[in-house]
Scaffold this motif. Structure first.
Motif, mmCIF file in Angstrom:
data_model
loop_
_atom_site.group_PDB
_atom_site.id
_atom_site.type_symbol
_atom_site.label_atom_id
_atom_site.label_comp_id
_atom_site.label_asym_id
_atom_site.label_seq_id
_atom_site.Cartn_x
_atom_site.Cartn_y
_atom_site.Cartn_z
ATOM 1 N N MET A 164 0.755 -1.154 -0.062
ATOM 2 C CA MET A 164 -0.034 0.050 0.068
ATOM 3 C C MET A 164 0.579 1.341 -0.148
ATOM 4 S SD MET A 164 -3.068 -0.883 2.889
ATOM 5 C CE MET A 164 -4.186 0.069 2.162
ATOM 6 N N ASP A 165 0.522 2.177 -0.661
ATOM 7 C CA ASP A 165 1.339 3.361 -0.727
ATOM 8 C C ASP A 165 0.612 4.404 -0.037
ATOM 9 O OD1 ASP A 165 -0.873 3.851 -2.451
ATOM 10 O OD2 ASP A 165 0.106 5.068 -3.889
ATOM 11 N N TYR A 166 1.180 5.517 0.288
ATOM 12 C CA TYR A 166 0.578 6.509 1.326
ATOM 13 C C TYR A 166 -0.552 6.872 0.746
ATOM 14 C CZ TYR A 166 0.210 10.858 3.700
ATOM 15 O OH TYR A 166 -0.318 12.006 4.486
ATOM 16 N N ASP A 167 -0.821 7.183 -0.620
ATOM 17 C CA ASP A 167 -2.005 7.850 -1.017
ATOM 18 C C ASP A 167 -3.259 6.674 -0.727
ATOM 19 O OD1 ASP A 167 -1.151 10.374 -1.719
ATOM 20 O OD2 ASP A 167 -0.428 9.390 -3.566
ATOM 21 N N SER B 265 -11.702 7.925 5.083
ATOM 22 C CA SER B 265 -13.135 7.514 4.967
ATOM 23 C C SER B 265 -13.509 6.167 5.827
ATOM 24 C CB SER B 265 -13.288 6.872 3.355
ATOM 25 O OG SER B 265 -12.415 5.820 3.063
ATOM 26 N N TRP B 266 -13.010 5.104 5.657
ATOM 27 C CA TRP B 266 -13.329 3.968 6.504
ATOM 28 C C TRP B 266 -13.100 3.865 7.783
ATOM 29 C CZ3 TRP B 266 -17.610 1.806 4.482
ATOM 30 C CH2 TRP B 266 -17.908 1.977 3.339
ATOM 31 N N ALA B 267 -11.868 4.325 7.964
ATOM 32 C CA ALA B 267 -11.204 4.457 9.496
ATOM 33 C C ALA B 267 -12.028 5.382 10.367
ATOM 34 C CB ALA B 267 -9.824 4.506 9.348
ATOM 35 N N LEU B 268 -12.420 6.435 9.740
ATOM 36 C CA LEU B 268 -13.232 7.765 10.377
ATOM 37 C C LEU B 268 -14.597 7.287 10.635
ATOM 38 C CD1 LEU B 268 -13.216 10.545 11.379
ATOM 39 C CD2 LEU B 268 -13.965 11.108 9.033
ATOM 40 N N LEU B 269 -15.132 6.490 9.643
ATOM 41 C CA LEU B 269 -16.354 5.963 10.066
ATOM 42 C C LEU B 269 -16.360 4.646 11.291
ATOM 43 C CD1 LEU B 269 -19.430 5.629 9.132
ATOM 44 C CD2 LEU B 269 -18.627 3.934 7.522
ATOM 45 N N MET C 226 -3.484 4.666 1.665
ATOM 46 C CA MET C 226 -3.692 4.484 3.232
ATOM 47 C C MET C 226 -4.319 5.739 3.586
ATOM 48 S SD MET C 226 0.024 2.641 4.426
ATOM 49 C CE MET C 226 -0.291 3.101 5.859
ATOM 50 N N ARG C 227 -3.951 6.892 3.092
ATOM 51 C CA ARG C 227 -4.517 8.109 3.418
ATOM 52 C C ARG C 227 -5.909 8.441 3.107
ATOM 53 N NH1 ARG C 227 -3.441 13.217 6.046
ATOM 54 N NH2 ARG C 227 -5.323 14.281 5.414
ATOM 55 N N GLU C 228 -6.275 7.895 1.983
ATOM 56 C CA GLU C 228 -7.809 7.446 1.541
ATOM 57 C C GLU C 228 -8.448 6.690 2.449
ATOM 58 O OE1 GLU C 228 -10.506 6.082 -2.318
ATOM 59 O OE2 GLU C 228 -8.294 6.699 -2.574
#
Length: 49
Positions: free
Chosen positions: A1-4, A12-16, A6-8
Motif C-alpha cells: 500500500m502506498d501513502y495515498d 473514509s472507512w477508518a473515520l467511520l 492509506m490516506r484515503e
C-alpha cells in the motif's frame, strides 16, 4: 500500500469506524442500569477484604 491509498482509507472507512465506536461507547455508558454498575465498581478500591 502506498501513502495515498492509506490516506484515503483513513479519511473514509477508518473515520467511520471510529465514529461508530464512539457512538457505541456513549450508548454503553448511558444504558439503563449502568449507574449501579459504575457505583459498585467505584467502591472496589475502598473495600477491606
Amino acid at each position: 500500500m502506498d501513502y495515498d491509498t492509506m490516506r484515503e482509507f483513513a479519511d473514509s472507512w477508518a473515520l467511520l469506524a471510529m465514529a461508530v465506536f464512539f457512538v457505541g461507547v456513549i450508548v454503553f455508558a448511558f444504558r439503563p442500569g449502568s449507574r449501579q454498575a459504575a457505583d459498585r465498581a467505584a467502591q472496589i478500591p475502598l473495600k477491606d477484604d
